[in-house]
Motif scaffolding. Structure first.
Motif, short mmCIF file in Angstrom:
data_model
loop_
_atom_site.label_atom_id
_atom_site.label_comp_id
_atom_site.label_asym_id
_atom_site.label_seq_id
_atom_site.Cartn_x
_atom_site.Cartn_y
_atom_site.Cartn_z
N PRO A 182 100.60 -33.88 57.74
CA PRO A 182 99.67 -34.34 59.36
C PRO A 182 99.49 -33.57 60.14
CG PRO A 182 102.00 -34.85 58.28
CD PRO A 182 101.25 -33.86 57.24
N GLY A 183 98.48 -33.97 61.57
CA GLY A 183 97.85 -33.24 62.12
C GLY A 183 96.73 -32.54 61.83
N PHE A 184 95.77 -33.44 61.03
CA PHE A 184 94.35 -33.02 60.53
C PHE A 184 94.17 -35.14 60.30
CE2 PHE A 184 96.82 -29.79 59.48
CZ PHE A 184 95.65 -28.34 59.27
N ASP A 185 94.56 -36.00 61.45
CA ASP A 185 93.50 -36.73 61.69
C ASP A 185 92.47 -36.43 61.10
OD1 ASP A 185 96.35 -37.87 61.63
OD2 ASP A 185 96.39 -37.62 63.40
N ALA A 186 92.07 -36.18 62.42
CA ALA A 186 90.36 -36.37 62.28
C ALA A 186 88.90 -35.76 61.20
CB ALA A 186 89.71 -35.10 63.18
N SER A 187 88.39 -36.08 60.73
CA SER A 187 87.49 -35.97 59.28
C SER A 187 86.40 -34.65 59.81
CB SER A 187 86.66 -37.22 58.84
OG SER A 187 85.75 -36.30 58.02
N PRO A 188 86.90 -34.50 58.95
CA PRO A 188 86.68 -32.65 58.46
C PRO A 188 84.71 -32.98 58.14
CG PRO A 188 87.13 -32.53 57.03
CD PRO A 188 88.40 -34.04 57.32
N LEU A 189 84.08 -34.16 57.78
CA LEU A 189 82.81 -34.51 57.33
C LEU A 189 82.11 -34.92 58.54
CD1 LEU A 189 83.82 -35.81 53.80
CD2 LEU A 189 83.93 -33.24 54.52
N ALA A 190 80.68 -34.50 58.66
CA ALA A 190 80.24 -35.53 59.28
C ALA A 190 78.96 -36.67 58.88
CB ALA A 190 78.94 -34.14 59.53
N GLU A 191 78.85 -37.61 59.89
CA GLU A 191 78.41 -39.17 59.06
C GLU A 191 77.62 -38.72 58.87
OE1 GLU A 191 76.69 -37.80 63.50
OE2 GLU A 191 78.31 -37.70 62.40
N ALA A 192 77.20 -40.07 57.36
CA ALA A 192 76.46 -39.55 56.89
C ALA A 192 74.60 -39.75 57.25
CB ALA A 192 76.78 -40.27 55.00
N ASN A 193 74.04 -39.16 57.57
CA ASN A 193 72.65 -38.98 57.03
C ASN A 193 71.59 -39.42 56.63
OD1 ASN A 193 72.58 -39.90 60.35
ND2 ASN A 193 73.09 -37.51 60.74
N LEU A 194 71.95 -38.14 55.64
CA LEU A 194 71.39 -38.24 54.30
C LEU A 194 72.04 -39.12 52.57
CD1 LEU A 194 69.83 -34.20 54.89
CD2 LEU A 194 68.26 -36.54 55.25
N GLY A 195 73.60 -38.57 53.05
CA GLY A 195 74.16 -39.08 51.75
C GLY A 195 74.50 -37.83 51.24
N ARG A 196 74.28 -36.59 51.65
CA ARG A 196 74.32 -35.06 50.64
C ARG A 196 75.41 -34.47 51.31
NH1 ARG A 196 68.97 -33.43 50.09
NH2 ARG A 196 68.63 -35.36 48.59
N ALA A 197 76.66 -34.02 49.94
CA ALA A 197 76.79 -32.76 50.84
C ALA A 197 77.03 -31.75 50.17
CB ALA A 197 78.82 -33.48 50.69
N VAL A 198 76.66 -30.71 50.36
CA VAL A 198 76.70 -29.29 49.71
C VAL A 198 77.99 -28.51 49.45
CG1 VAL A 198 75.76 -26.61 49.54
CG2 VAL A 198 74.44 -29.41 49.76
#
Length: 539
Positions: A239-255
Motif C-alpha cells: 500500500p502507498g505505492f500506487d503510481a508506477s515507478p516505470l516510465a511510459e514506453a517509447n523505445l520498449g527498453r529497460a536497463v
C-alpha cells in the motif's frame, strides 16, 4: 531414482534435518549456507527415500524422473554442485556464512516475560518460532502493514509461487496462544522504541533493510531513473505505492543496473507476457500497466565479468524456461553489442560495464558506460538500479540505534544492540535478519540468524541483564487506541488472506491482492465482525 531441488527452494534446511544419509548441502554451519540460492542433493548418495520432499515447506523437491521440461535443468544443477574438487561446486567455498553463528546450545528459560518482535517477514517469524521453543514468553508481533508476511508477501518474485508457500508454516505461529499480532503499526511513527521498552522486557527488530543503495553518479535522480526497491513495492502490492515507478514506453527498453537475482526478477517481470504474468499474484495495478506499456527488451549491466556474476546459476539457467525469450550474455572482454529492434522479448546481460552517467533526454534516458572497447551510450525508457539494500541510516538515528555503514545494518554484539540511552535500563534491544547481518542471504539464512540472536537473549535473561518493566493493565493495543491508531489482529489478517485467495480463485490466480490500506482495513473489519457473530451463534 534420486531427488533434486528446484529454484523454489527457500533454503530453510528442513530437508537437511530429515535426510538419513546427509546428502543435502550446503548444510547449516557449512560454507555457502545462507548465500547459496538453493540447496543441492547429491545424486550419488541419495537413497530415494523421499523424506526431504515430505519435509520441504515450499514443495521444491521432486524425483529427477518427475521433473517437468522447465525444471529438468535442476537435475544437472544439483549434480554439478558435487563435481568440484572437494565434493562441492567450489563456488560457495570461499563465501562466509552470514547467518551469524552455528547452531547454538539449547537452553530453555521459563521466566514470565513479555517481548515484542517487530517485523513479520522470515526473520521475524523464525524469531517467533525460536522464542516459542526456547522460552515461555508472551510475544506481541508488530508489523507496519495490516497483513503479515513481509518480503514473502511483497518481495518474492510473483512467478515464484512455491517459494511463497513458506507462509503456511509461519501462519501456524500466528495462531499460537502466546502470540498476539498487531498490524498497521510503524515503529518511529506510531510508537517509539522507548515506548516499547517501557512495556516489554525485550524488543526484537526484524525490520529488514529498507533503503536502496545508490551509485552516487550524475543523473541518478532523473525522472526516468528508479530503484528496484520501488518496483518491487509497486509490483508486490505494498500500500502507498500506487503510481508506477516505470516510465511510459517509447523505445520498449529497460536497463537494470546490477546482475543479482533481484535484477533477474525484474527482467522476468518485464519480459513475461501479460497472460503469463496474469497467472501470478502480481498486483493488478502492475499487470494493468504492463498490458499497455511493454518494456520487454531488458539490458542488465554489471561491472565485473560473467565468472563473478552476482546472480546464481540456477536463476540464470531458469531463464531458458520462458517461452519465446531470447537471452544474450556479453562478457567483460567482448565488444559492446548492438541493440537493434528485436521481435519478441529479449534479455541481454552486459558485463564489464562501468556506469558513468545518466542523461535525461525527456522521452528517454541515456546510460553512459565505459567498456573494454571504449565509451558507449545505451538509450532506454527507464533505468532501474538494483544494487542491494541497507538499513536506513537516518531512520536508525531517529530510533537511537547505531548504524554500521560497512554492513548496511545495525551495529550489534551477537544480535544485542547497545542503544544511545533512550530506552529503559534493563530492556533488551535485539536485531535479526537483514537488520542484523546486512541484505544478504535468502529466506532460510534467517533461521540460524534468529537462533543465534535468541541465544543471546536467553543468555542475557539467565545472566540477569534483562529486567521486566512494571506490569500494567494496558496493552500495546490499548496505548495505540488512545493515540487514535487503528490496528488489525490475527483474525483480521486471516480474513484478508481468505478474501484475497477467493478473489484469486475466481480469476485462476493464487490470490488477487488488496493494495490500499482502506481495502485491507475494511476486509479485516468484516472478518472480525463475522468471527464475533459466528461465536455468538455457536454460543
Amino acid at each position: 531414482m534420486p531427488f533434486a531441488i528446484t529454484n523454489s527452494c527457500c533454503t530453510d534446511a528442513a530437508c537437511v534435518r530429515v535426510c538419513p544419509v546427509g546428502c543435502i548441502h550446503p548444510a547449516p554451519g557449512e560454507p555457502g549456507f545462507g548465500t547459496s540460492e538453493i540447496l543441492h542433493i547429491d545424486p550419488a548418495s541419495c537413497i530415494d527415500c523421499g523424506a526431504c520432499a515430505d519435509a520441504c515447506p515450499v514443495g521444491a523437491i521432486f524425483p529427477v524422473d518427475r521433473l517437468g521440461a522447465h525444471d529438468a535443468i535442476y537435475a544437472d544443477i544439483n549434480a554439478g554442485y558435487y563435481s568440484g574438487p572437494s565434493g562441492s561446486s567450489g563456488s560457495d567455498e570461499a563465501r562466509p556464512d552470514p547467518s551469524g553463528a552455528a547452531a547454538p546450545q539449547r537452553r530453555h528459560i521459563a521466566d514470565d516475560l513479555d517481548v515484542a518482535v517487530v517485523g513479520t517477514g522470515p526473520a521475524g517469524m523464525y524469531t517467533v518460532n525460536e522464542l516459542l521453543a526456547r522460552t515461555e514468553a508472551r510475544i506481541t508481533l508488530i508489523d507496519e502493514h495490516l497483513t503479515p508476511g513481509g518480503l514473502v508477501r511483497s518481495g518474492v518474485a510473483p512467478d515464484h509461487p512455491h517459494t511463497k508457500q513458506i507462509e503456511r508454516a509461519f501462519a501456524l505461529a500466528l495462531r499460537h496462544p502466546r502470540v498476539e499480532f498487531v498490524g498497521g503499526v510503524r515503529l518511529g511513527r506510531d510508537v517509539t522504541l522507548a515506548e516499547l521498552g517501557e512495556q516489554f522486557a525485550a524488543v526484537f527488530l526484524a525490520t529488514g533493510a529498507g533503503a536502496a543503495r545508490r551509485l552516487g553518479i550524475d543523473g541518478e535522480d532523473a525522472p526516468r531513473v528508479t530503484s528496484a526497491l520501488d518496483v518491487v513495492r509497486w509490483s508486490g502490492g505494498v500500500p502507498g505505492f500506487d503510481a508506477s515507478p516505470l516510465a511510459e514506453a517509447n523505445l520498449g527498453r529497460a536497463v537494470v543496473v546490477g546482475t543479482g537475482n533481484v535484477g533477474l526478477d525484474l527482467a522476468r517481470l518485464l519480459t513475461l507476457s501479460p497472460d503469463e504474468l496474469g497467472r501470478t499474484d502480481v498486483a493488478d495495478r502492475t499487470l494493468d500497466w504492463l498490458r499497455v506499456h511493454r518494456l520487454d527488451d531488458v539490458v542488465l549491466l554489471g561491472r565485473g565479468d560473467a565468472a563473478h556474476a552476482a546472480y546464481t546459476e540456477a536463476e540464470f539457467r531458469a531463464l531458458d524456461r520462458i517461452p519465446g525469450l531470447t537471452v544474450r550474455l556479453v562478457d567483460a572482454d567482448e565488444p559492446t553489442p548492438s541493440f537493434e529492434p528485436h521481435a519478441g522479448a529479449r534479455i541481454t546481460v552486459v558485463f564489464g560495464s562501468r556506469i558513468e552517467q545518466f542523461v535525461d533526454h525527456g522521452g528517454h534516458v541515456g546510460v553512459r558506460v565505459e567498456r573494454v572497447d571504449g565509451p558507449a551510450q545505451l538509450d532506454a525508457d527507464v533505468v532501474i538500479t538494483s544494487l542491494g539494500y541497507d538499513v536506513d541510516a537516518v531512520g536508525a538515528t531517529t530510533l537511537g540505534l547505531p548504524h554500521d555503514p560497512a554492513t548496511g545494518a545495525y551495529r550489534h554484539e551477537g544480535g544485542r544492540v547497545v542503544t544511545t540511552g533512550a530506552v529503559r535500563d534493563g530492556a533488551g534491544i535485539y536485531v535479526t535478519g537483514w537488520a542484523k547481518r546486512g541484505a544478504r542471504g535468502g529466506i532460510g539464512a534467517n533461521r540460524l540468524c534468529a537462533a543465534a540472536t535468541v541465544q543471546t537473549f536467553v543468555d542475557d535473561v539467565a545472566g540477569g541483564v534483562i529486567v521486566s518493566p512494571k506490569r500494567t493493565r494496558d496493552t500495546l493495543r490499548d496505548a495505540l487506541r488512545l493515540k487514535g491508531i487503528s490496528t488489525t489482529d490475527a483474525r483480521g489478517a486471516r480474513a484478508i488472506d481468505r478474501a484475497e485467495r477467493s478473489r484469486g480463485e475466481a480469476a485462476d490466480r493464487p490470490r488477487v491482492k488488496f493494495v490500499t490500506t482502506d481495502e485491507l482495513a475494511r476486509t479485516a473489519a468484516r472478518g472480525r465482525r463475522l468471527s464475533v457473530r459466528g461465536r455468538s451463534a455457536r454460543g
